[in-house]
Design a protein around this motif. Structure first.
Motif, mmCIF file in Angstrom:
data_model
loop_
_atom_site.group_PDB
_atom_site.id
_atom_site.type_symbol
_atom_site.label_atom_id
_atom_site.label_comp_id
_atom_site.label_asym_id
_atom_site.label_seq_id
_atom_site.Cartn_x
_atom_site.Cartn_y
_atom_site.Cartn_z
ATOM 1 N N ASP A 1 0.848 -1.186 0.000
ATOM 2 C CA ASP A 1 0.000 0.000 0.000
ATOM 3 C C ASP A 1 0.889 1.243 0.000
ATOM 4 O O ASP A 1 1.923 1.281 0.686
ATOM 5 C CB ASP A 1 -0.898 0.023 1.242
ATOM 6 C CG ASP A 1 -1.963 -1.065 1.208
ATOM 7 O OD1 ASP A 1 -2.427 -1.404 0.111
ATOM 8 O OD2 ASP A 1 -2.326 -1.561 2.289
ATOM 9 N N ARG B 1 -3.700 1.033 -3.415
ATOM 10 C CA ARG B 1 -3.758 -0.249 -2.713
ATOM 11 C C ARG B 1 -2.872 -1.283 -3.419
ATOM 12 O O ARG B 1 -2.781 -1.298 -4.645
ATOM 13 C CB ARG B 1 -5.200 -0.755 -2.652
ATOM 14 C CG ARG B 1 -6.158 0.208 -1.993
ATOM 15 C CD ARG B 1 -7.592 -0.304 -2.082
ATOM 16 N NE ARG B 1 -8.531 0.734 -1.670
ATOM 17 C CZ ARG B 1 -8.881 0.960 -0.419
ATOM 18 N NH1 ARG B 1 -8.373 0.200 0.545
ATOM 19 N NH2 ARG B 1 -9.736 1.922 -0.105
ATOM 20 N N ILE C 1 -4.170 -4.611 8.842
ATOM 21 C CA ILE C 1 -5.519 -4.049 8.881
ATOM 22 C C ILE C 1 -5.546 -2.801 8.006
ATOM 23 O O ILE C 1 -4.516 -2.152 7.818
ATOM 24 C CB ILE C 1 -5.963 -3.688 10.312
ATOM 25 C CG1 ILE C 1 -5.004 -2.644 10.910
ATOM 26 C CG2 ILE C 1 -6.034 -4.916 11.195
ATOM 27 C CD1 ILE C 1 -5.469 -2.100 12.249
ATOM 28 N N PRO C 2 -6.714 -2.427 7.442
ATOM 29 C CA PRO C 2 -6.775 -1.225 6.604
ATOM 30 C C PRO C 2 -6.454 0.030 7.412
ATOM 31 O O PRO C 2 -6.984 0.217 8.513
ATOM 32 C CB PRO C 2 -8.233 -1.211 6.110
ATOM 33 C CG PRO C 2 -8.714 -2.619 6.271
ATOM 34 C CD PRO C 2 -8.001 -3.155 7.471
ATOM 35 N N PHE D 1 -6.536 3.193 5.727
ATOM 36 C CA PHE D 1 -7.508 4.103 5.120
ATOM 37 C C PHE D 1 -8.564 3.246 4.427
ATOM 38 O O PHE D 1 -8.256 2.183 3.897
ATOM 39 C CB PHE D 1 -6.835 5.015 4.098
ATOM 40 C CG PHE D 1 -5.678 5.818 4.655
ATOM 41 C CD1 PHE D 1 -5.909 6.971 5.376
ATOM 42 C CD2 PHE D 1 -4.368 5.396 4.453
ATOM 43 C CE1 PHE D 1 -4.837 7.700 5.896
ATOM 44 C CE2 PHE D 1 -3.297 6.121 4.954
ATOM 45 C CZ PHE D 1 -3.540 7.278 5.687
ATOM 46 N N ASP D 2 -9.810 3.725 4.427
ATOM 47 C CA ASP D 2 -10.880 2.916 3.837
ATOM 48 C C ASP D 2 -11.390 3.481 2.515
ATOM 49 O O ASP D 2 -12.432 3.068 2.012
ATOM 50 C CB ASP D 2 -12.034 2.741 4.815
ATOM 51 C CG ASP D 2 -12.654 4.064 5.258
ATOM 52 O OD1 ASP D 2 -12.294 5.111 4.674
ATOM 53 O OD2 ASP D 2 -13.487 4.055 6.178
ATOM 54 N N THR D 3 -10.658 4.434 1.948
ATOM 55 C CA THR D 3 -11.041 4.997 0.657
ATOM 56 C C THR D 3 -9.797 5.378 -0.117
ATOM 57 O O THR D 3 -8.734 5.588 0.481
ATOM 58 C CB THR D 3 -11.956 6.234 0.852
ATOM 59 O OG1 THR D 3 -12.373 6.727 -0.425
ATOM 60 C CG2 THR D 3 -11.217 7.337 1.597
ATOM 61 N N ASP D 4 -9.913 5.480 -1.450
ATOM 62 C CA ASP D 4 -8.755 5.816 -2.277
ATOM 63 C C ASP D 4 -8.468 7.317 -2.278
ATOM 64 O O ASP D 4 -7.319 7.726 -2.419
ATOM 65 C CB ASP D 4 -8.981 5.352 -3.722
ATOM 66 C CG ASP D 4 -8.950 3.842 -3.842
ATOM 67 O OD1 ASP D 4 -8.626 3.172 -2.857
ATOM 68 O OD2 ASP D 4 -9.255 3.327 -4.938
ATOM 69 N N TYR E 1 -7.092 10.969 10.136
ATOM 70 C CA TYR E 1 -8.120 10.449 9.226
ATOM 71 C C TYR E 1 -9.127 9.580 9.990
ATOM 72 O O TYR E 1 -10.336 9.709 9.812
ATOM 73 C CB TYR E 1 -7.473 9.637 8.110
ATOM 74 C CG TYR E 1 -8.477 8.959 7.212
ATOM 75 C CD1 TYR E 1 -9.109 9.664 6.200
ATOM 76 C CD2 TYR E 1 -8.806 7.622 7.395
ATOM 77 C CE1 TYR E 1 -10.050 9.052 5.387
ATOM 78 C CE2 TYR E 1 -9.746 7.005 6.589
ATOM 79 C CZ TYR E 1 -10.364 7.716 5.583
ATOM 80 O OH TYR E 1 -11.303 7.112 4.794
ATOM 81 N N ALA E 2 -8.623 8.712 10.864
ATOM 82 C CA ALA E 2 -9.497 7.815 11.618
ATOM 83 C C ALA E 2 -10.446 8.595 12.526
ATOM 84 O O ALA E 2 -11.646 8.291 12.608
ATOM 85 C CB ALA E 2 -8.657 6.840 12.442
ATOM 86 N N ASN F 1 -13.203 10.430 10.588
ATOM 87 C CA ASN F 1 -14.173 9.566 9.908
ATOM 88 C C ASN F 1 -14.808 8.547 10.842
ATOM 89 O O ASN F 1 -15.455 7.607 10.385
ATOM 90 C CB ASN F 1 -13.496 8.859 8.731
ATOM 91 C CG ASN F 1 -13.154 9.822 7.616
ATOM 92 O OD1 ASN F 1 -13.970 10.126 6.764
ATOM 93 N ND2 ASN F 1 -11.925 10.334 7.645
ATOM 94 N N LYS F 2 -14.609 8.729 12.146
ATOM 95 C CA LYS F 2 -15.225 7.838 13.117
ATOM 96 C C LYS F 2 -16.719 8.108 13.185
ATOM 97 O O LYS F 2 -17.152 9.251 13.323
ATOM 98 C CB LYS F 2 -14.596 8.054 14.494
ATOM 99 C CG LYS F 2 -15.180 7.156 15.577
ATOM 100 C CD LYS F 2 -14.517 7.446 16.920
ATOM 101 C CE LYS F 2 -15.126 6.579 18.022
ATOM 102 N NZ LYS F 2 -14.540 6.885 19.343
#
Length: 245
Positions: free
Chosen positions: A26, A56, A80-81, A83-86, A129-130, A133-134
Motif C-alpha cells: 500500500d 492499494r 488491517i486497513p 484508510f478505507d477509501t482511495d 483520518y481515523a 471519519n469515526k
C-alpha cells in the motif's frame, strides 16, 4: 495503528514515470502542491493540494499529473486497513498544516532519527483520518441528528443557530460538542459536504454549472464558482474537464 512504514520520501513530478501502476505494498500519497487524477475500475478522482490518495497493493491504477505535483509518499505494510477509501480528505486543515510543516523541516534539516520521525508523522496522518471519519457512537446523539439534517438540507442552506436550539444544547455547547464529535466546526462540515457534493455532480453528471450550484445550496453560479475555486484552485468547468480526461 498496526502499520510498518518501509519508505517515506518527498517527490516532484511533472508526469508519472508509470501512468499505469500496480504496487506490491500500500502507498499513501499526500499532495503538498499541484494535482493529479487517479482512476481505478472506472472510478476517477482528482487529488489536489492537502488531499491524499491511497494506491492499494495489487490493484491497477491509471494516474495523470494535471499540474506539477509535489507529494509525500509513504509505502507501508499493514494487516488491517489504515484508510478505507482511495481519495482521502482531511477536514482539520490546521492540524494537517502542522504535520506538513514538520515534514518540510525533515526535508531541509538533518535529523539522526529522520525515518523514525517520518513514521510518527505518518501515524499522525492516519490517526487524524481515523478520528475525522469515526462514526458517532450513539444512534440518538443530538449531534448525529444535526449532522444528518445538514446533509439533507445542503440544497436550501442551514441555519446553525436554529439547529443548535433543536439539539437541546446551548449554542456554545452545540458548537463544542459538534467539533468534538465531527472533528471540525459545523461551518467547516458544511463546506466539506458542499465541496464533495459539487465534485461528485461535476464529475458524474452533465448538469449545468448553475444547476450544480443550486443543488449545493448557493444563491447563484458566481458565488459557487468563487467558492469552488477557493477550495480546489480549479474552476468548476476546469474540474469537470480534468475529471473526464
Amino acid at each position: 495503528m498496526k502499520a510498518q512504514l518501509t519508505v517515506a520520501l518527498c517527490v516532484n513530478r511533472e508526469e508519472f514515470i508509470m501512468e499505469k501502476f500496480i504496487g506490491s505494498d500500500d502507498i499513501f500519497a499526500l499532495v503538498k502542491e499541484g494535482s493529479f487524477s487517479m482512476e481505478r475500475e472506472g472510478t476517477c478522482f482528482i487529488v489536489q493540494k492537502n488531499e491524499g490518495a491511497l494506491f492499494r497493493k495489487n490493484v491497477l491504477y491509471q494516474r495523470h499529473v494535471i499540474s506539477p505535483v509535489t507529494m509525500y509518499l509513504f509505502r507501508y505494510k499493514s494487516d488491517i486497513p489504515v484508510f478505507d477509501t482511495d481519495h482521502i480528505i482531511f477536514h482539520n486543515q490546521e492540524r494537517l498544516a502542522s504535520t506538513l510543516s514538520m515534514l518540510e523541516r525533515l526535508d531541509t534539516e538533518v535529523f539522526g532519527n529522520d525515518f523514525e520521525y517520518r513514521s510518527h508523522l505518518f501515524s499522525d496522518l492516519a490517526m487524524q483520518y481515523a478520528m475525522e471519519n469515526k462514526a458517532p457512537e450513539s444512534s440518538d446523539d443530538p449531534i448525529e441528528h444535526a449532522m444528518d439534517e445538514i446533509r439533507q438540507s445542503l440544497h436550501v442552506g442551514v441555519d446553525l443557530e436554529k439547529l443548535g436550539k433543536k439539539s437541546g444544547l446551548s449554542y456554545v455547547q452545540f458548537l463544542r460538542r459538534f467539533k468534538s464529535i465531527a472533528g471540525m466546526t459545523p461551518s467547516d462540515y458544511i463546506i466539506a459536504l458542499r465541496l464533495q457534493k459539487a465534485k461528485t455532480l461535476l464529475a458524474d453528471t452533465d448538469l449545468l454549472i448553475k444547476d450544480v450550484s443550486s443543488a449545493c445550496g448557493f444563491e447563484n453560479e458566481y458565488y459557487f464558482s468563487n467558492f469552488f475555486k477557493k477550495h480546489t484552485s480549479l474552476s468548476p468547468s476546469a474540474f469537470r474537464s480534468a475529471s473526464r480526461s
